[in-house]
Design a protein around this motif. Structure first.
Motif, short mmCIF file in Angstrom:
data_model
loop_
_atom_site.label_atom_id
_atom_site.label_comp_id
_atom_site.label_asym_id
_atom_site.label_seq_id
_atom_site.Cartn_x
_atom_site.Cartn_y
_atom_site.Cartn_z
N GLN A 206 30.24 88.28 7.30
CA GLN A 206 29.51 89.28 6.52
C GLN A 206 29.32 88.87 5.06
O GLN A 206 28.44 89.37 4.39
CB GLN A 206 30.26 90.62 6.56
CG GLN A 206 30.39 91.22 7.94
CD GLN A 206 29.06 91.71 8.48
OE1 GLN A 206 28.05 91.63 7.81
NE2 GLN A 206 29.06 92.21 9.70
N GLU A 217 28.39 98.17 7.94
CA GLU A 217 27.82 98.20 9.28
C GLU A 217 27.92 99.60 9.85
O GLU A 217 29.00 100.18 9.91
CB GLU A 217 28.55 97.22 10.19
CG GLU A 217 28.12 95.78 10.03
CD GLU A 217 28.68 94.90 11.14
OE1 GLU A 217 29.57 95.36 11.87
OE2 GLU A 217 28.22 93.75 11.27
N SER A 245 18.85 98.82 3.10
CA SER A 245 19.37 98.52 4.44
C SER A 245 18.81 97.21 4.96
O SER A 245 17.85 96.66 4.42
CB SER A 245 19.03 99.66 5.41
OG SER A 245 17.63 99.81 5.54
N SER A 248 17.27 95.61 11.96
CA SER A 248 17.92 96.12 13.15
C SER A 248 17.08 95.73 14.36
O SER A 248 15.91 95.36 14.23
CB SER A 248 18.07 97.64 13.07
OG SER A 248 18.70 98.15 14.23
N THR A 297 23.08 98.58 15.84
CA THR A 297 23.82 98.48 14.58
C THR A 297 22.87 98.25 13.40
O THR A 297 21.92 97.47 13.49
CB THR A 297 24.83 97.33 14.65
OG1 THR A 297 25.75 97.58 15.72
CG2 THR A 297 25.61 97.19 13.35
N LYS A 299 22.77 97.51 9.07
CA LYS A 299 23.52 97.10 7.89
C LYS A 299 22.99 97.82 6.66
O LYS A 299 21.78 97.91 6.44
CB LYS A 299 23.40 95.58 7.68
CG LYS A 299 24.12 94.75 8.73
CD LYS A 299 23.95 93.27 8.43
CE LYS A 299 24.68 92.43 9.48
NZ LYS A 299 24.51 90.97 9.23
#
Length: 497
Positions: A206, A217, A245, A248, A297, A299
């Motif tokens: 990460q 996450e 963000s 995805s 998920t 980020k």
């Protein structure tokens, strides 16, 4: 058989012998048969007792795992951020834009920012500030640093000065990597659906995405679930919230609820690696709840709290780092974030975790800082860079408290790295007063630095931040003028030592 008075007489004789020895041995050191005996003065014992009493008090920035760390040791731990700090509660330093706001005198006792020969590396930032009146944009400053700036320390003064002169409100980035040390008036909470990894202590996979300090996450949610809650007091004013963000595997939705009533919902399409979702907020509110509905998920790179125009200054205080993380960032994601946010100035303030290694040469650190500067230039060619030199630190050497000699070595490595690569440099050590200044700051009333002889108190952080803001504003005002002071680029390099 010993009588009680025998013990009393014995103790009195020992005390008399101690006083006699401490009197006839003024240096405090007595050598007998090759063995050196240390004989402390009575006043020294009292001072040590008081120091331990202060040290054992718990403060807001002290980790329980470090409460037994000794101060005044000749061998400091390599990570100076692990040293406990005594810090007063931080107050919000926001300055209202009004005609009644008193203007600071930015011309008094100012240490100028050093600039390399042959160019003025403040052009992008200065021109962006001067064009604010003609454009409805936000000029952003990212202030990276170690625990010396943690909790919006120093940054708050820089923000107040820039927003006073050029407009803007709000905090910039709301830290999601460390909710313990937030600016005054903010409380941030996360649900179990979110996991946060910081630039410093995140998972290796990460760290490459942590350009704004952290990446969070969000686990898949089939229906809306609250992931972040933000509580704000009346002193924090901002009218816009932006959520930064990542990509995805599918479209996801973000819903923002203000004070439980006003609801704003946005769909995010999975087109780019970075997405910025901005929403307008009411003029007054107390709580913001962020909900997500994401089949896959997602980020989150950061949250921005600011106004629609002016200057935004973000505090990215990362405890325990020496500033060596910029080269680990994903270049595409970093470039997209810096470009989308219109970052025009990046400030790097590190060094207190490098000094305690006490090396004969810090050539490696000069090279390390040069690599970080070049990395930021690749990510953000539109941004200027300011390196703030390490501040003073002190230890006991042969029983005497004085500045650590490694401070000046680290400072010079930072100066060479900055000026030889064409970026700005400001000497934090000299701005404090140079050698021994940290001792004076600790002994000031009120204290400007803590008893670890490394970190500032809130008073000291405020003073240092005002000095930095003053120097930066003078440099901006002088940009492009013929009489601007040019500092010579250093000849040679620490790398050749």
């Amino acid at each position: 058989m010993n009588k009680p008075y025998h013990t009393l007489v014995f103790l009195v004789l020992v005390a008399m012998l101690y006083i006699f020895l401490s009197t006839i041995v003024p240096s405090g050191n007595l050598k007998i048969g090759g063995i050196l005996f240390r004989i402390p003065k009575p006043l020294e014992l009292l001072a040590i007792s008081k120091t331990r009493q202060v040290f054992n008090s718990t403060d807001s920035l002290q980790s329980t795992t470090h409460k037994q760390t000794k101060i005044f040791s000749n061998a400091l731990p390599i990570n100076a951020d692990s040293i406990p700090m005594e810090v007063e509660p931080l107050q919000s330093e926001r300055v209202e834009l009004s005609k009644t706001t008193p203007k600071r005198n930015f011309e008094i006792n100012t240490l100028p920012i050093e600039m390399p020969t042959g160019r003025n590396p403040l052009g992008s930032f200065a021109s962006a500030l001067r064009n604010l009146d003609d454009q409805n944009v936000i000029v952003r400053v990212l202030h990276y640093g170690d625990s010396q700036i943690e909790g919006d320390r120093i940054t708050s003064q820089l923000r107040a000065a820039l927003q006073e002169k050029f407009g803007g409100t709000g905090l910039g980035l709301i830290p999601i990597w460390n909710t313990e040390y937030l600016p005054g008036g903010l409380k941030v909470g996360f649900s179990d659906h979110i996991k946060v990894n910081s630039t410093v202590n995140g998972k290796p996979a990460q760290k490459a995405n942590c350009i704004l300090g952290a990446v969070a996450e969000v686990a898949p949610l089939d229906s809306y679930g609250e992931i972040i809650s933000i509580r704000v007091n009346s002193k924090q004013l901002f009218n816009s919230l932006s959520i930064i963000s990542g990509n995805s595997d599918s479209t996801y939705a973000i819903m923002i609820v203000v004070d439980g009533t006003d609801t704003l919902e946005r769909q995010v399409m999975p087109y780019g690696k970075v997405n910025v979702l901005s929403v307008k907020l009411p003029s007054r509110f107390e709580r913001i709840s962020i909900f997500a509905k994401n089949p896959a998920t997602v980020k989150l790179y950061g949250l921005l709290a600011e106004s629609g125009r002016g200057v935004s200054v973000s505090n990215i205080g990362l405890r325990g780092t020496s500033g060596n993380f910029f080269t680990r960032f994903d270049s595409h994601i970093a470039s997209d974030i810096y470009r989308m946010l219109n970052v025009r100035l990046v400030i790097m303030q590190f060094g207190i975790n490098v000094v305690p290694s006490n090396l004969s040469s810090y050539a490696y650190y000069q090279k390390l800082m040069e690599q970080q500067i070049k990395a930021v230039r690749r990510f953000a060619p539109q941004a200027d860079i300011l390196v703030v030199g390490v501040t003073d630190m002190a230890n006991r050497f042969d029983g005497e408290l004085k500045s650590n000699p490694s401070v000046e070595k680290v400072l010079q490595a930072q100066r060479y790295a900055a000026l030889s690569n064409g970026v700005l440099f400001w000497d934090g050590y000299s701005a404090m007063g140079g050698e021994g200044s940290i001792i004076e700051w600790v002994n000031a009333s009120p204290p400007l630095a803590t008893k670890d002889y490394t970190h500032f108190t809130s008073y000291g952080a405020k003073r240092f931040g005002q000095k930095l803001a003053t120097a930066l504003l003078i440099a901006v005002d002088n940009f492009g003028m013929a009489n601007i002071d040019q500092q010579p680029t250093p000849n040679g390099s620490f790398l050749n030592e």
